[in-house]
Scaffold this motif. Structure first.
Motif, mmCIF file in Angstrom:
data_model
loop_
_atom_site.group_PDB
_atom_site.id
_atom_site.type_symbol
_atom_site.label_atom_id
_atom_site.label_comp_id
_atom_site.label_asym_id
_atom_site.label_seq_id
_atom_site.Cartn_x
_atom_site.Cartn_y
_atom_site.Cartn_z
ATOM 1 N N TYR A 9 0.836 -1.195 0.000
ATOM 2 C CA TYR A 9 0.000 0.000 0.000
ATOM 3 C C TYR A 9 0.871 1.245 0.000
ATOM 4 C CZ TYR A 9 -3.018 3.684 1.688
ATOM 5 O OH TYR A 9 -3.689 4.864 1.821
ATOM 6 N N GLY A 10 0.518 2.174 -0.834
ATOM 7 C CA GLY A 10 1.171 3.476 -0.864
ATOM 8 C C GLY A 10 0.130 4.516 -1.202
ATOM 9 N N SER A 11 0.222 5.679 -0.635
ATOM 10 C CA SER A 11 -0.802 6.687 -0.869
ATOM 11 C C SER A 11 -0.189 8.042 -1.176
ATOM 12 C CB SER A 11 -1.692 6.819 0.362
ATOM 13 O OG SER A 11 -2.634 7.853 0.163
ATOM 14 N N ASP A 12 -0.755 8.685 -2.175
ATOM 15 C CA ASP A 12 -0.404 10.066 -2.493
ATOM 16 C C ASP A 12 -1.509 11.011 -2.042
ATOM 17 O OD1 ASP A 12 2.001 9.394 -3.666
ATOM 18 O OD2 ASP A 12 1.110 9.124 -5.637
ATOM 19 N N TRP A 13 -2.465 10.470 -1.278
ATOM 20 C CA TRP A 13 -3.590 11.292 -0.848
ATOM 21 C C TRP A 13 -3.072 12.485 -0.053
ATOM 22 C CZ3 TRP A 13 -8.261 11.377 -2.624
ATOM 23 C CH2 TRP A 13 -9.198 12.176 -1.989
ATOM 24 N N GLY A 14 -3.581 13.645 -0.391
ATOM 25 C CA GLY A 14 -3.178 14.852 0.321
ATOM 26 C C GLY A 14 -2.178 15.696 -0.437
ATOM 27 N N VAL A 15 -1.567 15.150 -1.471
ATOM 28 C CA VAL A 15 -0.650 15.950 -2.283
ATOM 29 C C VAL A 15 -1.454 16.614 -3.395
ATOM 30 C CG1 VAL A 15 1.377 14.558 -1.751
ATOM 31 C CG2 VAL A 15 0.021 14.004 -3.745
ATOM 32 N N PRO A 16 -0.972 17.742 -3.914
ATOM 33 C CA PRO A 16 -1.762 18.510 -4.895
ATOM 34 C C PRO A 16 -2.215 17.728 -6.130
ATOM 35 C CG PRO A 16 0.084 19.812 -4.118
ATOM 36 C CD PRO A 16 0.264 18.427 -3.559
ATOM 37 N N CYS A 17 -1.472 16.705 -6.534
ATOM 38 C CA CYS A 17 -1.851 15.970 -7.746
ATOM 39 C C CYS A 17 -2.941 14.939 -7.502
ATOM 40 C CB CYS A 17 -0.616 15.305 -8.357
ATOM 41 S SG CYS A 17 0.104 14.030 -7.303
ATOM 42 N N THR A 18 -3.335 14.726 -6.259
ATOM 43 C CA THR A 18 -4.340 13.722 -5.935
ATOM 44 C C THR A 18 -5.599 14.399 -5.419
ATOM 45 O OG1 THR A 18 -2.608 12.168 -5.319
ATOM 46 C CG2 THR A 18 -4.818 11.657 -4.569
ATOM 47 N N ASP A 19 -6.702 14.091 -6.074
ATOM 48 C CA ASP A 19 -8.001 14.574 -5.615
ATOM 49 C C ASP A 19 -9.013 13.441 -5.811
ATOM 50 O OD1 ASP A 19 -8.544 14.515 -8.337
ATOM 51 O OD2 ASP A 19 -8.448 16.695 -8.561
ATOM 52 N N GLU A 20 -10.262 13.687 -5.458
ATOM 53 C CA GLU A 20 -11.251 12.616 -5.558
ATOM 54 C C GLU A 20 -11.418 12.118 -6.983
ATOM 55 O OE1 GLU A 20 -14.876 13.007 -3.369
ATOM 56 O OE2 GLU A 20 -13.879 14.106 -1.772
ATOM 57 N N ALA A 21 -11.302 13.011 -7.962
ATOM 58 C CA ALA A 21 -11.445 12.607 -9.363
ATOM 59 C C ALA A 21 -10.308 11.682 -9.788
ATOM 60 C CB ALA A 21 -11.498 13.833 -10.262
ATOM 61 N N SER A 22 -9.078 11.999 -9.378
ATOM 62 C CA SER A 22 -7.955 11.136 -9.772
ATOM 63 C C SER A 22 -8.026 9.789 -9.060
ATOM 64 C CB SER A 22 -6.613 11.824 -9.514
ATOM 65 O OG SER A 22 -6.391 12.029 -8.144
ATOM 66 N N VAL A 23 -8.498 9.772 -7.828
ATOM 67 C CA VAL A 23 -8.669 8.504 -7.119
ATOM 68 C C VAL A 23 -9.739 7.670 -7.818
ATOM 69 C CG1 VAL A 23 -9.424 7.435 -4.949
ATOM 70 C CG2 VAL A 23 -7.855 9.372 -4.901
ATOM 71 N N ALA A 24 -10.838 8.310 -8.204
ATOM 72 C CA ALA A 24 -11.907 7.592 -8.910
ATOM 73 C C ALA A 24 -11.394 7.002 -10.225
ATOM 74 C CB ALA A 24 -13.085 8.522 -9.161
ATOM 75 N N ARG A 25 -10.563 7.749 -10.946
ATOM 76 C CA ARG A 25 -9.983 7.225 -12.193
ATOM 77 C C ARG A 25 -9.096 6.018 -11.909
ATOM 78 N NH1 ARG A 25 -9.374 12.706 -13.194
ATOM 79 N NH2 ARG A 25 -7.154 12.628 -12.676
ATOM 80 N N ASN A 26 -8.305 6.095 -10.848
ATOM 81 C CA ASN A 26 -7.430 4.964 -10.498
ATOM 82 C C ASN A 26 -8.231 3.722 -10.134
ATOM 83 O OD1 ASN A 26 -5.136 6.494 -10.940
ATOM 84 N ND2 ASN A 26 -4.938 7.084 -8.799
ATOM 85 N N VAL A 27 -9.295 3.903 -9.375
ATOM 86 C CA VAL A 27 -10.150 2.765 -9.001
ATOM 87 C C VAL A 27 -10.805 2.177 -10.249
ATOM 88 C CG1 VAL A 27 -12.239 2.095 -7.747
ATOM 89 C CG2 VAL A 27 -10.527 3.545 -6.639
ATOM 90 N N GLU A 28 -11.298 3.050 -11.126
ATOM 91 C CA GLU A 28 -11.904 2.578 -12.370
ATOM 92 C C GLU A 28 -10.885 1.798 -13.203
ATOM 93 O OE1 GLU A 28 -14.094 4.283 -16.373
ATOM 94 O OE2 GLU A 28 -13.708 5.647 -14.727
ATOM 95 N N PHE A 29 -9.656 2.304 -13.268
ATOM 96 C CA PHE A 29 -8.604 1.604 -14.001
ATOM 97 C C PHE A 29 -8.387 0.200 -13.438
ATOM 98 C CE2 PHE A 29 -4.174 0.294 -14.364
ATOM 99 C CZ PHE A 29 -4.038 0.255 -15.741
ATOM 100 N N LEU A 30 -8.322 0.093 -12.113
ATOM 101 C CA LEU A 30 -8.136 -1.226 -11.499
ATOM 102 C C LEU A 30 -9.273 -2.171 -11.860
ATOM 103 C CD1 LEU A 30 -6.801 -0.439 -7.922
ATOM 104 C CD2 LEU A 30 -5.615 -1.699 -9.720
#
Length: 60
Positions: A9-30
């Motif tokens: 597990y690794g998380s970029d949550w909280g950094v400027p490049c990560t927001d709810e939209a980018s997380v949703a895209r990553n989950v969709e990709f998986l």
């Protein structure tokens, strides 16, 4: 390459490049990836509850 049951597990949550939209895209990709099976993707979602027990407690 590590075995699929040893994902780290690794998380970029909280950094400027990560927001709810980018997380949703990553989950969709998986979910749509042909690299992992559906059961492996599902296991990832549950594995985090073991790795981050405080997050699991908030979901109870």
């Amino acid at each position: 390459m590590i075995p699929r049951d040893h994902f780290v597990y690794g998380s970029d949550w909280g950094v400027p490049c990560t927001d709810e939209a980018s997380v949703a895209r990553n989950v969709e990709f998986l979910h749509n990836s042909s690299v992992l099976t559906a059961s492996e993707v599902k296991a990832l979602g549950h594995r985090v509850l073991e790795l981050v027990p405080r997050a699991a407690a908030r979901l109870r």
